[in-house]
Scaffold this active site. Sequence first.
Site, PDB file in Angstrom:
ATOM      1  N   ASP A  55       0.827  -1.209   0.000  1.00 38.07           N
ATOM      2  CA  ASP A  55       0.000   0.000   0.000  1.00 38.07           C
ATOM      3  C   ASP A  55       0.862   1.260   0.000  1.00 38.07           C
ATOM      4  O   ASP A  55       0.457   2.289  -0.547  1.00 38.07           O
ATOM      5  CB  ASP A  55      -0.977   0.001   1.182  1.00 38.07           C
ATOM      6  CG  ASP A  55      -2.251   0.780   0.871  1.00 38.07           C
ATOM      7  OD1 ASP A  55      -2.758   0.630  -0.263  1.00 38.07           O
ATOM      8  OD2 ASP A  55      -2.731   1.531   1.720  1.00 38.07           O
ATOM      9  N   GLU A  96       0.425  11.071   5.292  1.00 36.32           N
ATOM     10  CA  GLU A  96       0.198   9.630   5.143  1.00 36.32           C
ATOM     11  C   GLU A  96       1.494   8.895   4.766  1.00 36.32           C
ATOM     12  O   GLU A  96       1.770   7.802   5.273  1.00 36.32           O
ATOM     13  CB  GLU A  96      -0.876   9.387   4.085  1.00 36.32           C
ATOM     14  CG  GLU A  96      -1.339   7.948   4.047  1.00 36.32           C
ATOM     15  CD  GLU A  96      -2.660   7.794   3.312  1.00 36.32           C
ATOM     16  OE1 GLU A  96      -3.608   8.526   3.649  1.00 36.32           O
ATOM     17  OE2 GLU A  96      -2.727   6.973   2.392  1.00 36.32           O
ATOM     18  N   GLU A 148     -11.190   6.224  -2.168  1.00 37.61           N
ATOM     19  CA  GLU A 148     -11.166   6.659  -0.766  1.00 37.61           C
ATOM     20  C   GLU A 148     -12.303   6.012   0.030  1.00 37.61           C
ATOM     21  O   GLU A 148     -12.112   5.595   1.171  1.00 37.61           O
ATOM     22  CB  GLU A 148     -11.283   8.189  -0.674  1.00 37.61           C
ATOM     23  CG  GLU A 148     -10.159   8.954  -1.359  1.00 37.61           C
ATOM     24  CD  GLU A 148      -8.830   8.877  -0.628  1.00 37.61           C
ATOM     25  OE1 GLU A 148      -8.419   7.765  -0.234  1.00 37.61           O
ATOM     26  OE2 GLU A 148      -8.190   9.937  -0.471  1.00 37.61           O
ATOM     27  N   GLU A 218      -9.734  -3.024  -6.083  1.00 37.35           N
ATOM     28  CA  GLU A 218      -9.560  -3.021  -4.623  1.00 37.35           C
ATOM     29  C   GLU A 218      -9.593  -4.456  -4.088  1.00 37.35           C
ATOM     30  O   GLU A 218      -8.812  -4.816  -3.218  1.00 37.35           O
ATOM     31  CB  GLU A 218     -10.635  -2.171  -3.937  1.00 37.35           C
ATOM     32  CG  GLU A 218     -10.445  -0.661  -4.107  1.00 37.35           C
ATOM     33  CD  GLU A 218      -9.281  -0.092  -3.291  1.00 37.35           C
ATOM     34  OE1 GLU A 218      -8.808  -0.746  -2.340  1.00 37.35           O
ATOM     35  OE2 GLU A 218      -8.830   1.021  -3.619  1.00 37.35           O
TER      36      GLU A 218
HETATM   37  C1  LIG Z   1      -5.362   0.258  -2.517  1.00 35.09           C
HETATM   38  C2  LIG Z   1      -5.755   1.486  -1.770  1.00 35.09           C
HETATM   39  N1  LIG Z   1      -6.953   2.024  -1.979  1.00 35.09           N
HETATM   40  C3  LIG Z   1      -7.318   3.154  -1.323  1.00 35.09           C
HETATM   41  C4  LIG Z   1      -6.464   3.765  -0.438  1.00 35.09           C
HETATM   42  C5  LIG Z   1      -6.901   4.995   0.300  1.00 35.09           C
HETATM   43  N2  LIG Z   1      -6.353   6.183  -0.233  1.00 35.09           N
HETATM   44  C6  LIG Z   1      -5.235   6.742   0.247  1.00 35.09           C
HETATM   45  O1  LIG Z   1      -4.587   6.323   1.164  1.00 35.09           O
HETATM   46  C7  LIG Z   1      -5.215   3.172  -0.249  1.00 35.09           C
HETATM   47  N3  LIG Z   1      -4.308   3.676   0.615  1.00 35.09           N
HETATM   48  N4  LIG Z   1      -4.892   2.027  -0.914  1.00 35.09           N
END
Ligand SMILES: Cc1ncc(CNC=O)c(N)n1
Length: 229
Positions: A55, A96, A148, A218
């Site tokens: 991530d 972040e 998000e 996702e």
């Molecule tokens: C794979 C994925 N999807 C959404 C997010 C959330 N956005 C930013 O942090 C994230 N971090 N990773």
Amino acid sequence: MEEKAKGEEKKVGVIETWLRKHRLLFNGATRHPLILSIRDGSINIASFKSWLAQDYLFVRAFVPFVASVLIKAWKESDESGDMEVILGGVASLEDEISWFKREASKWGISLSEVVPQQANKKYCGLLESLMSPDVEYSVAITAFWAIEAVYQESFAHCIGEGSKTPEELKGTCERWGNEAFAKYCLSLQNIAERRLQKASDEELKKAEAMFLNVLEYEVDFWNMSRGNV
Ligand SMILES: Cc1ncc(CNC=O)c(N)n1
């Protein structure tokens, strides 16, 4: 401006309609076994670490994507407030990225050695394709909101009523599950909804397909870490 009389039913929005129509797919992305295993405390820490490392790479690619949405907002938006919301998003990504670095060092992960897995590469490729100036603001902001919202819904579930999330994972869940992030997601949803209300049928079709794309990617992203379950 449309003025609604008091007590008049509010029309169901485009996004609300999609969420109803694609509820199962949305739940598939936000109630993935990895998330459920965080919530019930059965999570394998190797899976969590693998997700964290992947991530971090995703978020680095997410920054230029969000910046590209900011450019679209500046060029195409009919509302100046959009820019502030998106700019806030860019700004919070700096924090972040620092968080990922701290978290990785806590778990003994060397981020410079992380190799992106296939699903991650594919997802980053989608982000990159969305950066093209040919992609409409309505489609890009829809993708942004969906990306998000999936994390918000997923991690909020891990800190909700009755969760048994291990103490050392609560910070992660709070990062995306907190109230302020929920509000931010709602701001993005409102922007997307406003643009979709004004979009052509063709644009609406593209945006809906993009929403489904995000959900699918996702799920694939969560699945990457399941090799360690
Ligand atoms: C794979 C994925 N999807 C959404 C997010 C959330 N956005 C930013 O942090 C994230 N971090 N990773």
